[in-house]
Design an enzyme around this catalytic site. Structure first.
Site, short mmCIF file in Angstrom:
data_model
loop_
_atom_site.label_atom_id
_atom_site.label_comp_id
_atom_site.label_asym_id
_atom_site.label_seq_id
_atom_site.Cartn_x
_atom_site.Cartn_y
_atom_site.Cartn_z
N GLY A 164 0.72 -1.41 -0.42
CA GLY A 164 -0.03 -0.05 -0.38
C GLY A 164 0.51 1.54 -0.31
O GLY A 164 0.85 1.74 0.62
N LEU A 203 10.16 1.66 -11.29
CA LEU A 203 9.55 2.05 -12.87
C LEU A 203 8.86 3.84 -12.79
O LEU A 203 8.69 4.15 -11.69
CB LEU A 203 8.66 1.29 -13.09
CG LEU A 203 8.93 -0.16 -13.37
CD1 LEU A 203 7.17 -1.37 -13.47
CD2 LEU A 203 9.72 -0.73 -14.87
N HIS A 208 -1.21 1.47 -13.29
CA HIS A 208 -1.59 0.27 -12.08
C HIS A 208 -3.16 -0.31 -12.54
O HIS A 208 -3.54 0.18 -13.21
CB HIS A 208 -1.74 0.80 -10.47
CG HIS A 208 -2.36 -0.07 -10.42
ND1 HIS A 208 -1.69 -0.44 -8.69
CD2 HIS A 208 -3.50 -1.30 -10.11
CE1 HIS A 208 -2.44 -1.34 -8.08
NE2 HIS A 208 -3.48 -1.69 -8.81
N GLU A 287 2.13 -7.19 -6.28
CA GLU A 287 1.34 -7.71 -5.06
C GLU A 287 0.58 -8.32 -5.60
O GLU A 287 0.07 -8.46 -6.85
CB GLU A 287 0.68 -6.82 -4.36
CG GLU A 287 2.27 -5.97 -3.60
CD GLU A 287 1.50 -4.65 -2.55
OE1 GLU A 287 0.81 -4.43 -2.07
OE2 GLU A 287 2.24 -4.16 -2.71
N ARG A 291 -8.26 -11.24 -1.24
CA ARG A 291 -9.61 -10.46 -0.98
C ARG A 291 -10.76 -9.78 -2.16
O ARG A 291 -9.74 -9.93 -3.49
CB ARG A 291 -9.98 -9.32 -0.14
CG ARG A 291 -9.62 -8.18 -0.74
CD ARG A 291 -9.14 -6.86 0.58
NE ARG A 291 -8.75 -5.69 -0.20
CZ ARG A 291 -7.29 -4.94 -0.71
NH1 ARG A 291 -6.34 -6.56 -0.42
NH2 ARG A 291 -6.89 -4.67 -1.13
N VAL A 294 -12.62 -3.22 -3.32
CA VAL A 294 -13.48 -2.09 -3.21
C VAL A 294 -14.20 -2.20 -4.79
O VAL A 294 -15.15 -1.70 -4.86
CB VAL A 294 -13.50 -1.33 -3.41
CG1 VAL A 294 -14.52 0.63 -3.14
CG2 VAL A 294 -12.36 -1.03 -1.10
#
Ligand code: MV4
Length: 449
Positions: A164, A203, A208, A287, A291, A294
């Site tokens: 994060g 980078l 993302h 990563e 889960r 959102v």
């Protein structure tokens, strides 16, 4: 089959899970803190249990209290939502020890992906492209210097226990390396009680892009395409879309199949997200999140699949209800996160909401637990709603988003709605030409004129 699900969460995601349960004919139990007595998820659930005082550490993170709530209500499964206990391997283990189904992956897979070095090593072994870097922990400055020289500057020092965005330091030259390495270690020790670090090629301006996967732990796994989550502020996503404006169908199928094949080999069960940085046409694993996320609704809108229902089916022991060739991508979806925050300073704005009027019409979805008269407590995340719009193509989607933002009324608290109205006027947003640094640079350039 699971018969009664305890929802170990609050807000919009608690409602999202409740809706999936209702449609499957599964009973629901809400848990809540004393600050959430009047929350919508409590009102809508079949049963509810108050599990503690306002601080999350004493309520939504309180494992003994949640176990007691399962006992009292006879819930046979727990859905953790996102945040809180959703990636706590020990929680998943404890539930299993009590004969309660954790709606999520195995404790082993949660633990594996929670260790960033192990996650990256596993990804590489499974054939997923990773960022060039050290093979594992880097123990000394000398080792860091040698690795950096080999891969070339700039480099990034990352904390094993981080994630994060916390515990990262860039070194743009050999002069900066020693300081970056030592600072990363001492900050990691202070923040996580673990100063182990590793090193990667930095980078400069990636996007993302994350791939949604689903496995059943019985050898089947599929991908549900990608989401572009490059628009972030301080590692908080504010806008997510599917498909990514940067990819074509061929690139999607290629990275998707690599990830799905890896999940088959792992025997992964449940929903997962594999996160990549994407630069110059190449993907680099960073990563994996074990889960529901959102931003899962944008994937639901372009595939027509209900990810939460599938989580419940798979957790009940059923095989995946679709094969890869059954999954069709159609149209474009954008989600914007409505936070109770000042749209310019991002200072939280809890308190009483007077009026709520949500947009509607074709291609519009609002996931929110807000209602007129509700008092937003100050103890939790400031997300109060997600506006998800769908269109046949990105242009239609953007036009619809603009229309919906104009209809949305939330009075009494400040919200981030005006931020999105401003963003929609930007040519780079209209053209999908943004990377992970775009939003912060735009905010800095457009601050208090
Ligand atoms: C990187 C990177 C550049 N190069 N790794 C930040 C959060 C963490 N999950 C990974 N992060 C990054 N890793 C390499 N080798 C840039 C970031 C990064 C970032 C990544 C995704 C979304 C927003 C970001 C904002 C700043 C930095």
């Amino acid at each position: 089959m699971i018969e009664k699900v305890l929802i170990a969460n609050r807000g919009e995601i608690a409602l999202r899970i409740l809706r999936a349960c209702r449609e499957l004919g599964v009973a629901t139990v809400a848990i809540h803190s004393t600050a959430d007595e009047n929350a919508m998820h409590v009102r809508l659930a079949d049963e509810s249990v108050c599990i503690g005082p306002p601080p999350a550490s004493e309520s939504y993170l309180n494992i003994p209290a949640i176990l007691a709530a399962c006992e009292i209500t006879g819930a046979d499964a727990v859905h953790p939502g996102y945040g809180f206990l959703s990636e706590n391997a020990r929680f998943a283990e404890i539930l299993a020890e009590h004969g309660i189904t954790f709606i999520g992956p195995s404790p082993e897979h949660i633990r594996l992906m929670g260790d960033k070095i192990m996650a990256k090593k596993t990804a590489a072994e499974l054939g997923i492209p990773v960022v060039p870097g050290s093979d594992g922990a880097v123990e000394t400055v000398e080792e860091a210097r040698r690795l950096a020289k080999d891969m070339g500057y700039p480099v990034l020092i990352k904390a094993t226990a981080g994630g994060g965005g916390r515990g990262m330091k860039v070194a743009r030259s050999e002069q900066e390396l020693e300081n970056a390495y030592l600072t990363a270690r001492s900050e990691a020790r202070a923040a996580f009680g673990n100063d182990e670090v590793y090193i990667e090629k930095y980078l400069d301006r990636p996007r993302h892009i994350e791939v949604q996967v689903f496995g059943d732990g019985q050898g089947h796994a599929v991908h549900l395409g990608e989401r572009d989550c490059s628009l972030q502020r301080r590692h908080q996503k504010v806008w997510e879309e599917a498909p990514s404006p940067a990819l074509n169908a061929e690139q999607r199928a290629e990275i998707g199949e690599i990830v799905a094949a890896a999940m088959r080999k792992l025997g992964y069960a449940g929903a997962g997200t594999v996160e990549f940085l994407y630069e110059d046409g190449r993907f680099y694993f960073i990563e994996m999140n074990t889960r529901l996320q959102v931003e899962h609704p944008v994937t639901e809108q372009i595939t027509g699949l209900d990810l939460v229902q599938e989580q419940i089916r798979v957790a009940s022991g059923a095989p995946l209800s679709y094969r890869q060739e059954d999954i069709r991508f159609s149209g474009h979806a954008i989600e914007v996160r409505i936070n109770a925050e000042d749209p310019e300073t991002f200072v939280p704005s809890p308190g009483r909401v007077d009026t709520v009027h949500t947009p509607g019409g074709l291609g519009v979805r609002v996931d929110s637990a807000l209602y007129g008269g509700y008092v937003i407590p100050p103890y939790y995340d400031s997300l109060i709603g997600k506006l998800i719009v769908f269109g046949r193509n990105r242009t239609e989607c953007l036009m619809r988003l603009r229309r919906c933002l104009g209809e949305y009324v939330i009075s009494g608290v400040k919200t981030t709605i005006p931020l999105f109205e401003r963003l929609l006027r930007e040519p780079e947003i209209q053209d999908g030409l943004y990377d992970i640094h775009w939003l912060e640079e735009w905010l800095a350039a457009n601050a208090e004129e």
